[in-house]
Design a protein around this motif. Structure first.
Motif, PDB file in Angstrom:
ATOM      1  N   LEU A 119       0.837  -1.208   0.000  1.00  0.00           N
ATOM      2  CA  LEU A 119       0.000   0.000   0.000  1.00  0.00           C
ATOM      3  C   LEU A 119       0.870   1.256   0.000  1.00  0.00           C
ATOM      4  O   LEU A 119       1.610   1.521   0.950  1.00  0.00           O
ATOM      5  CB  LEU A 119      -0.896   0.016   1.243  1.00  0.00           C
ATOM      6  N   GLY A 120       0.810   2.014  -1.072  1.00  0.00           N
ATOM      7  CA  GLY A 120       1.431   3.330  -1.100  1.00  0.00           C
ATOM      8  C   GLY A 120       2.927   3.347  -0.908  1.00  0.00           C
ATOM      9  O   GLY A 120       3.445   4.211  -0.191  1.00  0.00           O
ATOM     10  N   SER A 121       3.646   2.450  -1.538  1.00  0.00           N
ATOM     11  CA  SER A 121       5.113   2.435  -1.443  1.00  0.00           C
ATOM     12  C   SER A 121       5.717   2.038  -2.778  1.00  0.00           C
ATOM     13  O   SER A 121       5.232   1.106  -3.434  1.00  0.00           O
ATOM     14  CB  SER A 121       5.594   1.468  -0.367  1.00  0.00           C
ATOM     15  N   LYS A 122       6.801   2.709  -3.144  1.00  0.00           N
ATOM     16  CA  LYS A 122       7.516   2.340  -4.363  1.00  0.00           C
ATOM     17  C   LYS A 122       8.496   1.205  -4.117  1.00  0.00           C
ATOM     18  O   LYS A 122       9.113   0.692  -5.045  1.00  0.00           O
ATOM     19  CB  LYS A 122       8.247   3.549  -4.950  1.00  0.00           C
ATOM     20  N   LEU A 123       8.674   0.823  -2.826  1.00  0.00           N
ATOM     21  CA  LEU A 123       9.598  -0.254  -2.467  1.00  0.00           C
ATOM     22  C   LEU A 123      11.002   0.033  -2.991  1.00  0.00           C
ATOM     23  O   LEU A 123      11.674  -0.815  -3.569  1.00  0.00           O
ATOM     24  CB  LEU A 123       9.103  -1.602  -2.997  1.00  0.00           C
ATOM     25  N   GLY A 124      11.445   1.254  -2.757  1.00  0.00           N
ATOM     26  CA  GLY A 124      12.748   1.679  -3.250  1.00  0.00           C
ATOM     27  C   GLY A 124      13.902   1.124  -2.431  1.00  0.00           C
ATOM     28  O   GLY A 124      13.753   0.726  -1.275  1.00  0.00           O
ATOM     29  N   GLU A 125      15.056   1.120  -3.038  1.00  0.00           N
ATOM     30  CA  GLU A 125      16.260   0.587  -2.407  1.00  0.00           C
ATOM     31  C   GLU A 125      16.540   1.258  -1.068  1.00  0.00           C
ATOM     32  O   GLU A 125      16.938   0.591  -0.095  1.00  0.00           O
ATOM     33  CB  GLU A 125      17.454   0.781  -3.346  1.00  0.00           C
ATOM     34  N   ALA A 126      16.343   2.579  -0.992  1.00  0.00           N
ATOM     35  CA  ALA A 126      16.669   3.299   0.244  1.00  0.00           C
ATOM     36  C   ALA A 126      15.757   2.898   1.393  1.00  0.00           C
ATOM     37  O   ALA A 126      16.155   2.975   2.561  1.00  0.00           O
ATOM     38  CB  ALA A 126      16.588   4.810   0.009  1.00  0.00           C
ATOM     39  N   GLU A 127      14.523   2.486   1.095  1.00  0.00           N
ATOM     40  CA  GLU A 127      13.607   2.037   2.140  1.00  0.00           C
ATOM     41  C   GLU A 127      13.820   0.565   2.477  1.00  0.00           C
ATOM     42  O   GLU A 127      13.411   0.101   3.538  1.00  0.00           O
ATOM     43  CB  GLU A 127      12.156   2.271   1.715  1.00  0.00           C
ATOM     44  N   LEU A 128      14.446  -0.170   1.579  1.00  0.00           N
ATOM     45  CA  LEU A 128      14.639  -1.610   1.796  1.00  0.00           C
ATOM     46  C   LEU A 128      16.018  -1.954   2.345  1.00  0.00           C
ATOM     47  O   LEU A 128      16.193  -3.003   2.973  1.00  0.00           O
ATOM     48  CB  LEU A 128      14.456  -2.359   0.470  1.00  0.00           C
ATOM     49  N   TRP A 129      16.996  -1.087   2.070  1.00  0.00           N
ATOM     50  CA  TRP A 129      18.399  -1.432   2.334  1.00  0.00           C
ATOM     51  C   TRP A 129      18.758  -2.722   1.596  1.00  0.00           C
ATOM     52  O   TRP A 129      19.563  -3.529   2.051  1.00  0.00           O
ATOM     53  CB  TRP A 129      18.674  -1.564   3.813  1.00  0.00           C
ATOM     54  N   ALA A 130      18.152  -2.931   0.463  1.00  0.00           N
ATOM     55  CA  ALA A 130      18.402  -4.101  -0.377  1.00  0.00           C
ATOM     56  C   ALA A 130      17.999  -3.709  -1.791  1.00  0.00           C
ATOM     57  O   ALA A 130      17.194  -2.782  -1.986  1.00  0.00           O
ATOM     58  CB  ALA A 130      17.583  -5.297   0.101  1.00  0.00           C
ATOM     59  N   PRO A 131      18.543  -4.371  -2.793  1.00  0.00           N
ATOM     60  CA  PRO A 131      18.217  -3.996  -4.174  1.00  0.00           C
ATOM     61  C   PRO A 131      16.729  -4.084  -4.494  1.00  0.00           C
ATOM     62  O   PRO A 131      16.189  -3.240  -5.198  1.00  0.00           O
ATOM     63  CB  PRO A 131      19.029  -4.995  -5.015  1.00  0.00           C
ATOM     64  N   ARG A 132      16.044  -5.112  -3.957  1.00  0.00           N
ATOM     65  CA  ARG A 132      14.618  -5.255  -4.233  1.00  0.00           C
ATOM     66  C   ARG A 132      14.009  -6.239  -3.242  1.00  0.00           C
ATOM     67  O   ARG A 132      14.711  -6.994  -2.559  1.00  0.00           O
ATOM     68  CB  ARG A 132      14.363  -5.721  -5.666  1.00  0.00           C
ATOM     69  N   LEU A 133      12.692  -6.233  -3.173  1.00  0.00           N
ATOM     70  CA  LEU A 133      11.951  -7.187  -2.368  1.00  0.00           C
ATOM     71  C   LEU A 133      11.627  -8.383  -3.259  1.00  0.00           C
ATOM     72  O   LEU A 133      10.989  -8.227  -4.306  1.00  0.00           O
ATOM     73  CB  LEU A 133      10.671  -6.543  -1.844  1.00  0.00           C
ATOM     74  N   GLU A 134      12.068  -9.573  -2.872  1.00  0.00           N
ATOM     75  CA  GLU A 134      11.892 -10.764  -3.705  1.00  0.00           C
ATOM     76  C   GLU A 134      10.647 -11.527  -3.246  1.00  0.00           C
ATOM     77  O   GLU A 134      10.723 -12.526  -2.541  1.00  0.00           O
ATOM     78  CB  GLU A 134      13.133 -11.658  -3.620  1.00  0.00           C
ATOM     79  N   ALA A 135       9.491 -11.039  -3.653  1.00  0.00           N
ATOM     80  CA  ALA A 135       8.241 -11.689  -3.264  1.00  0.00           C
ATOM     81  C   ALA A 135       8.087 -13.031  -3.976  1.00  0.00           C
ATOM     82  O   ALA A 135       8.341 -13.140  -5.182  1.00  0.00           O
ATOM     83  CB  ALA A 135       7.059 -10.786  -3.594  1.00  0.00           C
ATOM     84  N   ARG A 136       7.656 -14.044  -3.228  1.00  0.00           N
ATOM     85  CA  ARG A 136       7.502 -15.384  -3.788  1.00  0.00           C
ATOM     86  C   ARG A 136       6.050 -15.709  -4.164  1.00  0.00           C
ATOM     87  O   ARG A 136       5.794 -16.639  -4.915  1.00  0.00           O
ATOM     88  CB  ARG A 136       8.024 -16.427  -2.796  1.00  0.00           C
ATOM     89  N   GLY A 137       5.120 -14.968  -3.589  1.00  0.00           N
ATOM     90  CA  GLY A 137       3.711 -15.220  -3.869  1.00  0.00           C
ATOM     91  C   GLY A 137       3.113 -14.147  -4.758  1.00  0.00           C
ATOM     92  O   GLY A 137       3.817 -13.372  -5.415  1.00  0.00           O
ATOM     93  N   ALA A 138       1.790 -14.086  -4.767  1.00  0.00           N
ATOM     94  CA  ALA A 138       1.082 -13.060  -5.533  1.00  0.00           C
ATOM     95  C   ALA A 138       1.283 -11.697  -4.876  1.00  0.00           C
ATOM     96  O   ALA A 138       1.456 -11.600  -3.653  1.00  0.00           O
ATOM     97  CB  ALA A 138      -0.399 -13.408  -5.606  1.00  0.00           C
ATOM     98  N   VAL A 139       1.253 -10.653  -5.680  1.00  0.00           N
ATOM     99  CA  VAL A 139       1.468  -9.292  -5.182  1.00  0.00           C
ATOM    100  C   VAL A 139       0.306  -8.410  -5.622  1.00  0.00           C
ATOM    101  O   VAL A 139      -0.008  -8.317  -6.816  1.00  0.00           O
ATOM    102  CB  VAL A 139       2.791  -8.700  -5.710  1.00  0.00           C
ATOM    103  N   VAL A 140      -0.328  -7.774  -4.644  1.00  0.00           N
ATOM    104  CA  VAL A 140      -1.361  -6.778  -4.914  1.00  0.00           C
ATOM    105  C   VAL A 140      -0.787  -5.424  -4.518  1.00  0.00           C
ATOM    106  O   VAL A 140      -0.312  -5.252  -3.394  1.00  0.00           O
ATOM    107  CB  VAL A 140      -2.652  -7.056  -4.118  1.00  0.00           C
ATOM    108  N   ARG A 141      -0.821  -4.469  -5.431  1.00  0.00           N
ATOM    109  CA  ARG A 141      -0.288  -3.135  -5.126  1.00  0.00           C
ATOM    110  C   ARG A 141      -1.369  -2.082  -5.314  1.00  0.00           C
ATOM    111  O   ARG A 141      -2.138  -2.114  -6.285  1.00  0.00           O
ATOM    112  CB  ARG A 141       0.929  -2.815  -5.997  1.00  0.00           C
ATOM    113  N   VAL A 142      -1.415  -1.154  -4.363  1.00  0.00           N
ATOM    114  CA  VAL A 142      -2.361  -0.042  -4.404  1.00  0.00           C
ATOM    115  C   VAL A 142      -1.558   1.241  -4.298  1.00  0.00           C
ATOM    116  O   VAL A 142      -0.726   1.389  -3.384  1.00  0.00           O
ATOM    117  CB  VAL A 142      -3.381  -0.123  -3.248  1.00  0.00           C
TER     118      VAL A 142
END
Length: 551
Positions: free
Chosen positions: A283-306
């Motif tokens: 919800l309401g996040s670009k999931l950027g590197e600076a917020e993750l401290w990692a290159p990306r979030l590696e989701a394994r399941g389904a992803v719903v984005r709003v």
């Protein structure tokens, strides 16, 4: 009339007044800035309009103060600069607001119509002010009439209400600014707020079906969900879903709630929870590197984005289902589409323990110090921080807050000089009597970027406590140099006598070293009121001796 006479002389209804009256009609009651030769017609109507003028000591502080005010009020922050250097001084704050998706309206004067850059040496001459700001703002507009200026204000508020909130700039030519407005009162009235965008109904139903069938649903809430806390909490309870937030989304769900895993998306143990979800709702996040401290979030399941911005729906992580719309409205629709009843609350004790262990292992002594600071803060306190180790390595993790926008911080732009002026803006937003306590927690290097704003806080007669954690300079950059085989250079800073400096500004300075001294000093400073500075030396040879777990 005496130079000190508070009685203003009669004046025309200028474009300056029309613009500020329009801003006031949207509910804005304070502006941040510095009066200058060219912007006086923007300052003239403030008292008559009942608007508080906060005079910062640098326009960067004006932008950050306006941001702190905006996060507490839900209204855009407003900055008035003069032309040339005044506007340029605000550029870092404008860049911050763009990067962090914060609503900021900057108003400045410009050269008269027809006098655009001639390179003839006029006061504050700037090559292309509107283009300069436009390079980093959502938009920057040079108007040609009072009507255009008022329309630009309405356009700004339309963006803030319905789009991704980002900074905008209005440049008003001097001859337009000082001329009679000719704008009727009806045109200056605030326009009705449109209904929030609810998203595609079919996509909402499809997302609800995915969530209803999920065994391990998880919610990640970013800054775009921060004002949707009630609906997000209800959805988490309906699904039995853990909630992890970014720092901009901190306390979207009360961090004391049994389903909250705090603002710890930057930690591997928390990210693993999100990645293991069979349905991940972002919800309401670009999931950027600076917020993750990692290159990306590696989701394994389904992803719903709003997200309010359709451009964000597949950024950094592809969505199985993407819904463009207002987070609160979409979450309400998801709730309506889900079966009634609540799932059992998932036991997250093991995950919390793992997060605490990972946090403690980053910088153990700094984390222990953060725990002492957090324990001394009154419930509900607003904390403003800088890109200082005490904040992003420690306090942001250990401080559990109950309301969003209670940690004022810039996790992506990661600027220095933000914490103190943002705290000033947050305190200005509180009621004249009472209101929430505001505390700035900053490093010594960060505080030197904006220490002049102590004068602003004193002048505004604020109750504000500043905690300066002094590690002798830029400690992380020093470690970065060492890690690269560079002999430390430019990172060990000469320190002022912080207590004496605070006293010189008219504040009250205190120094504390041990855990007991730190806790006592913070409690006493907050209780005493006024502007207080608590200096905590953490430099070599004088580090606080703080065992883990002591509070």
């Amino acid at each position: 009339m005496s130079a000190h006479d508070d009685t203003a002389a009669p004046y025309a209804d200028t474009a300056g007044r029309a613009v500020l009256e329009t801003v006031r009609n949207y509910g804005v009651t304070a502006i941040f800035g510095i009066p200058g030769t060219h912007n006086l017609e923007l300052y003239r109507p403030l008292k008559d309009l009942g608007m508080r003028a906060v005079t910062n000591r640098h326009e960067q502080g004006s932008g950050y103060g306006a941001d702190g005010w905006a996060q507490q009020t839900g209204l855009p922050g407003v900055v008035i600069t003069t032309s040339g250097p005044g506007l340029q001084n605000a550029m870092s704050a404008i860049g911050t607001a763009f990067c962090e998706s914060r609503p900021l309206l900057v108003i400045s004067p410009g050269v008269a119509l027809g006098a655009e850059f001639r390179d003839v040496g006029t006061l504050h001459e700037t090559k292309a002010a509107t283009a300069m700001v436009g390079a980093i703002a959502e938009w920057s507009r040079r108007v040609t009439s009072a009507t255009d200026a008022v329309d630009a204000v309405h356009d700004a508020f339309a963006l803030f209400r319905t789009g991704r909130p980002r900074p905008v700039h209005i440049e008003i030519p001097l001859d337009v600014l000082e001329a009679p407005a000719g704008v009727p009162a009806t045109a200056r009235a605030a326009r009705p707020a449109p209904s929030p965008a609810r998203g595609d109904a079919a996509a909402v139903r499809e997302a609800a079906a995915l969530l209803a069938g999920a065994v391990r649903p998880v919610i990640v809430a970013g800054g775009g969900a921060a004002r949707a806390g009630r609906a997000v909490t209800a959805l988490a309870e309906r699904l039995g879903a853990p909630v992890i937030t970014t720092l901009n989304g901190k306390a979207t769900v009360d961090e004391h709630h049994p389903l909250s895993l705090g603002s710890n998306l930057r930690l591997e143990t928390a990210r693993r929870v999100a990645e293991d979800a069979d349905v991940l709702l972002v919800l309401g996040s670009k999931l950027g590197e600076a917020e993750l401290w990692a290159p990306r979030l590696e989701a394994r399941g389904a992803v719903v984005r709003v997200d309010i911005s359709a451009a964000q729906l597949h950024k950094n992580l592809d969505a199985t289902i993407g819904i463009a719309g207002d987070c609160a409205a979409v979450v309400e629709d998801l709730l309506a589409a889900l079966p009634d009843g609540q799932r059992p609350v998932r036991d997250l004790a093991a995950e919390r323990d793992a997060i605490a262990t990972e946090t403690a292992g980053i910088l153990p002594e700094t984390v222990a110090l953060a725990e002492v600071i957090a324990a001394a803060l009154p419930h509900g306190a607003i904390v403003a921080g800088d890109s200082s180790q005490i904040v992003y390595m420690a306090l942001a993790n250990v401080l559990r807050q109950s309301r969003p926008h209670s940690l004022l911080y810039t996790p992506t732009y990661a600027t220095l000089g933000y914490g103190l002026p943002a705290a000033i803006g947050a305190r200005v937003a509180q009621p004249a009597e009472g209101g929430r306590h505001v505390v700035a927690v900053v490093g010594d290097g960060a505080l030197m970027f904006c220490v002049n704003e102590l004068a602003t806080a004193v002048e505004q007669r604020l109750d504000l406590t500043v905690v300066c954690v002094d590690n002798g300079g830029y400690a992380e950059i020093k470690q970065n140099e060492v890690d690269r085989g560079i002999r430390p250079v430019g990172v060990d800073l000469v320190q002022p006598d912080w207590v004496a400096l605070a006293n010189a500004f008219g504040a009250t300075g205190r120094r504390a070293r041990t855990p007991d001294e730190i806790e006592s000093a913070l409690v006493a400073a907050i209780a005493a009121g006024g502007v207080q500075l608590v200096h905590i030396p953490q430099t070599s040879g004088s580090e606080p001796s703080i065992p883990r777990g002591q509070s």
